[in-house]
Design an enzyme around this catalytic site. Structure first.
Site, mmCIF file in Angstrom:
data_model
loop_
_atom_site.group_PDB
_atom_site.id
_atom_site.type_symbol
_atom_site.label_atom_id
_atom_site.label_comp_id
_atom_site.label_asym_id
_atom_site.label_seq_id
_atom_site.Cartn_x
_atom_site.Cartn_y
_atom_site.Cartn_z
ATOM 1 C CE1 TYR A 302 -68.060 -14.413 73.929
ATOM 2 C CE2 TYR A 302 -67.900 -16.461 72.487
ATOM 3 C CZ TYR A 302 -68.216 -16.070 73.837
ATOM 4 O OH TYR A 302 -68.411 -16.644 74.978
ATOM 5 C CG HIS A 313 -70.808 -10.055 78.223
ATOM 6 N ND1 HIS A 313 -70.682 -10.975 78.953
ATOM 7 C CD2 HIS A 313 -70.534 -8.936 79.008
ATOM 8 C CE1 HIS A 313 -70.488 -10.700 80.209
ATOM 9 N NE2 HIS A 313 -70.428 -9.303 80.275
ATOM 10 C CE LYS A 344 -75.056 -15.145 76.073
ATOM 11 N NZ LYS A 344 -74.004 -14.059 76.242
#
Length: 366
Positions: A302, A313, A344
């Site tokens: 993060y 997210h 991601k």
């Protein structure tokens, strides 16, 4: 009437108006004297396949003239990895790109790319003369190994057993967070088998710093109990923020950082030190690493944590490998596919005694 080429050494020479027909207009080969050009075997095979060459003469005027099928088989026998290199070359040509083999004396041969690169693909609108390289392509068969340490900056073309091609972009990631939190300096914990329990943790340690996991439940009458992973605890202890009041197991009178690190090595081996090194570097970059177990990775990251109640997210999945790690293409494809499926970026951290090198790999559509 289409021209015929002549194989001389490992290049196919074509005369007549070959320079205008193939090099100037479509970027095939390299120019020689006059209008003659030399083609690599891959380029010649592609022109044969398209019907732009009528054949390739072998062994001069007295030898046979081969069509596509026989020339392809002859080239596969004479040249390492010819079949997979041809498949990628043909696919990129069909996508409308000009491209060249990277070999000394060939267009693209003096491009600033690594030795392992097979082809250079030029930007659309560019030719071998302008040399604006868009993709330095490294071709890999599904069953080959791929060293992690030397692929950054390359485009990987993986050819599977059914001759399908998957492209990946390998880059150096820019992981820089903006999480502003300094942990307190007087935390006290108990070292358990594979974690550290802090009984009176300040709320901000979890809420603002996103350290640990609260010990909680629907009917809990305990507040401030926070479970830290060994990696989190070792990092906090090394920064002087955490001491131990008790250790379950033989930790002796070792300082907290040494005791926790020793416990990490006991349960995880040398891999613990590599993961700890990566964890600390991510924290140094103001990013917050948390376990990536659910995604099959070491960490998820993060970049900007203000409070866990408004958690964004996570941006990356990080897998820690040693500096000599070699990918199996199937393994690499699995990691990248999973990361893409959860939106991601897949990052590999090559952690060794000299520090951490970073590699990001993602799917690419040329």
């Amino acid at each position: 009437m289409q021209p015929t080429g002549e194989l001389r050494g490992d290049a196919v020479h074509v005369g007549g108006d070959a320079r205008q027909r193939f090099y100037d207009s479509r970027g095939y080969g390299r120019p020689l004297s006059g209008n003659e050009i030399a083609l690599s075997r891959v380029e010649a095979a592609h022109l044969l396949f398209r019907g732009d060459l009528s054949g390739v003469a072998i062994d001069g005027d007295d030898g046979p003239t081969l069509g596509f099928e026989r020339f392809f088989v002859d080239s596969a026998a004479a040249t390492d990895r010819f079949a997979v290199r041809y498949l990628v070359y043909a696919d990129l040509r069909d996508r409308g790109f000009y491209l060249s083999p990277t070999r000394d004396g060939w267009p693209g041969g003096d491009a600033d790319v690594g030795d392992a690169v097979d082809l250079v693909v030029y930007e659309r609108g560019s030719t071998p003369d302008t040399g604006d390289v868009l993709y330095p392509v490294r071709i890999v068969g599904e069953r080959e190994s791929l060293p992690a340490a030397d692929v950054a900056g390359q485009t990987l073309a993986v050819v599977d057993e059914e001759s399908d091609i998957t492209y990946f972009a390998a880059t150096t990631p820019d992981i820089e967070g903006s999480t502003a939190y300094d942990p307190p300096s007087e935390l006290t914990g108990v070292l358990l088998d594979d974690r550290v329990m802090v009984w009176n943790a300040p709320e901000a340690l979890y809420v603002r710093g996103f350290y640990g996991q609260p010990l909680t439940g629907r009917a809990a009458d305990i507040e401030g109990a926070l479970q830290l992973s060994l990696v989190e605890a070792a990092s906090l202890a090394a920064r002087g923020s955490l001491s131990l009041s008790r250790s379950i197991g033989d930790a002796g009178s070792d300082p907290a950082a040494d005791a926790i690190r020793a416990r990490g090595r006991a349960v995880e081996g040398d891999r613990f030190d590599r993961r700890l090194s990566v964890y600390e570097r991510l924290r140094d970059r103001a990013a917050v690493p948390k376990t990536g177990f659910k995604f099959g990775a070491d960490f998820r990251t993060y970049l900007d944590v203000e409070t866990v109640e408004e958690l964004p997210h996570s941006e990356h999945l990080v897998r820690v490998v040693d500096p000599d790690h070699a990918f199996a293409p199937r393994e690499l494809s699995l990691d990248v596919r999973l990361a893409g499926g959860v939106r991601k970026e897949m990052v590999f951290a090559m952690a060794g005694t000299d520090g951490v090198d970073w590699l990001s790999v993602g799917r690419l559509t040329p």
